[in-house]
Design an enzyme around this catalytic site. Structure first.
Site, mmCIF file in Angstrom:
data_model
loop_
_atom_site.group_PDB
_atom_site.id
_atom_site.type_symbol
_atom_site.label_atom_id
_atom_site.label_comp_id
_atom_site.label_asym_id
_atom_site.label_seq_id
_atom_site.Cartn_x
_atom_site.Cartn_y
_atom_site.Cartn_z
ATOM 1 C CE LYS A 1 31.167 36.015 30.252
ATOM 2 N NZ LYS A 1 32.128 36.233 31.331
ATOM 3 N N GLY B 1 34.183 34.030 39.214
ATOM 4 C CA GLY B 1 33.369 34.303 38.019
ATOM 5 C C GLY B 1 33.220 33.060 37.161
ATOM 6 C CE LYS B 2 38.936 31.303 34.129
ATOM 7 N NZ LYS B 2 40.176 30.531 33.962
ATOM 8 C CG HIS C 1 34.774 32.725 26.169
ATOM 9 N ND1 HIS C 1 33.801 33.548 26.717
ATOM 10 C CD2 HIS C 1 35.828 32.817 27.022
ATOM 11 C CE1 HIS C 1 34.261 34.104 27.817
ATOM 12 N NE2 HIS C 1 35.492 33.682 28.029
ATOM 13 C CG PHE D 1 34.830 37.234 35.683
ATOM 14 C CD1 PHE D 1 33.717 36.525 35.251
ATOM 15 C CD2 PHE D 1 36.086 36.811 35.263
ATOM 16 C CE1 PHE D 1 33.861 35.417 34.424
ATOM 17 C CE2 PHE D 1 36.247 35.695 34.440
ATOM 18 C CZ PHE D 1 35.126 35.004 34.016
ATOM 19 C CG ASP E 1 44.521 28.877 30.558
ATOM 20 O OD1 ASP E 1 44.870 29.040 31.740
ATOM 21 O OD2 ASP E 1 44.975 29.557 29.614
HETATM 22 P P1 IMP Z 1 43.043 32.364 33.332
HETATM 23 O O1 IMP Z 1 42.195 31.508 32.463
HETATM 24 O O2 IMP Z 1 42.800 32.082 34.770
HETATM 25 O O3 IMP Z 1 44.484 32.346 32.919
HETATM 26 O O4 IMP Z 1 42.523 33.851 33.199
HETATM 27 C C1 IMP Z 1 42.549 34.597 32.031
HETATM 28 C C2 IMP Z 1 42.220 36.041 32.263
HETATM 29 O O5 IMP Z 1 41.183 36.382 31.371
HETATM 30 C C3 IMP Z 1 41.773 36.430 33.664
HETATM 31 O O6 IMP Z 1 42.224 37.720 33.967
HETATM 32 C C4 IMP Z 1 40.264 36.419 33.547
HETATM 33 O O7 IMP Z 1 39.666 37.322 34.434
HETATM 34 C C5 IMP Z 1 40.058 36.850 32.100
HETATM 35 N N1 IMP Z 1 38.869 36.210 31.600
HETATM 36 C C6 IMP Z 1 38.689 34.893 31.355
HETATM 37 N N2 IMP Z 1 37.432 34.652 30.962
HETATM 38 C C7 IMP Z 1 36.815 35.838 30.993
HETATM 39 C C8 IMP Z 1 35.473 36.217 30.737
HETATM 40 O O8 IMP Z 1 34.578 35.400 30.447
HETATM 41 N N3 IMP Z 1 35.204 37.512 30.854
HETATM 42 C C9 IMP Z 1 36.146 38.444 31.195
HETATM 43 N N4 IMP Z 1 37.397 38.140 31.471
HETATM 44 C C10 IMP Z 1 37.728 36.836 31.366
#
Ligand code: IMP
Length: 186
Positions: free
Chosen positions: A164, A14-15, A169, A143, A67
């Site tokens: 989006k 997703g990212k 963010h 996601f 992150d």
């Molecule tokens: P990390 O940055 O990989 O530690 O993930 C942070 C958590 O927040 C993960 O479970 C991602 O799926 C969730 N997350 C991060 N950015 C988003 C977003 O844009 N939408 C929805 N969930 C997000």
């Protein structure tokens, strides 16, 4: 015209999808699909800075990492830096359960991009996106927590990547990085 290649270390599809769309005019995005050690920290900037330095030195190339987390006011900022773990364990249904009957539903997503070149100091860029926690999962797009988040009453789970990316963010952190990087290599 040849575009610079930016190496994005992430396992999150997703990212990656969002970064590719945000950078499409300026960079090629090359994914390095691997995990890296994550600091146990409350501050996402420290986590991103540590991750960027670690990956730049381990891969011997300049990289970005990102992150992010969801911070819910009524839950005193939970899940915050634990967002990935909570998404895997409680999931969106668990968060909705914690929020049952709660009236104040303000929450923010935070995203920190960490950039680093081998042997150098990392640099971070932060983006914040305010919205509300919905009362039920809505939409099939996005996601993670997207199906339970709304922006100005519009469910993020119903937004396209492009929609989006106009407001999120991640847009705010990635665009700051993009502009900084483009002026650095000019
Ligand atoms: P990390 O940055 O990989 O530690 O993930 C942070 C958590 O927040 C993960 O479970 C991602 O799926 C969730 N997350 C991060 N950015 C988003 C977003 O844009 N939408 C929805 N969930 C997000």
């Amino acid at each position: 015209m040849l575009r610079p290649i930016i190496c994005f270390v992430t396992t999150n599809a997703g990212k990656l999808r969002e970064a590719k769309d945000l950078f499409k005019e300026h960079f090629e995005v090359e994914q390095v699909d691997t995990t890296y050690p994550e600091l146990q920290e409350d501050d996402l900037s420290k986590i991103a800075a540590y991750g960027a330095r670690y990956c730049a030195d381990a891969l011997n190339k300049e990289v970005i990492v990102e992150d992010s987390g969801l911070f819910i006011d009524a839950l005193k900022g939970f899940p915050g830096p634990y967002s990935a773990f909570v998404q895997k364990t409680l999931g969106n249904k668990g968060i909705l359960k914690l929020m049952e009957g709660v009236e104040g539903r303000r929450a923010e997503f935070r995203s920190v991009v960490g950039y680093c070149a081998p042997g150098q100091e990392p640099v971070t860029f932060t983006g914040i996106w305010w919205g509300d926690i919905l009362t039920e999962e809505t939409g099939r797009n996005g996601f993670g927590y997207d199906p339970i988040f709304s922006y100005r009453k519009y469910p993020v789970g119903e937004m396209t990547v492009e929609q989006k990316n106009e407001v999120s963010h991640r847009r705010r952190s990635m665009i700051q990085f993009r502009d900084w990087y483009l002026s650095k290599i000019k």
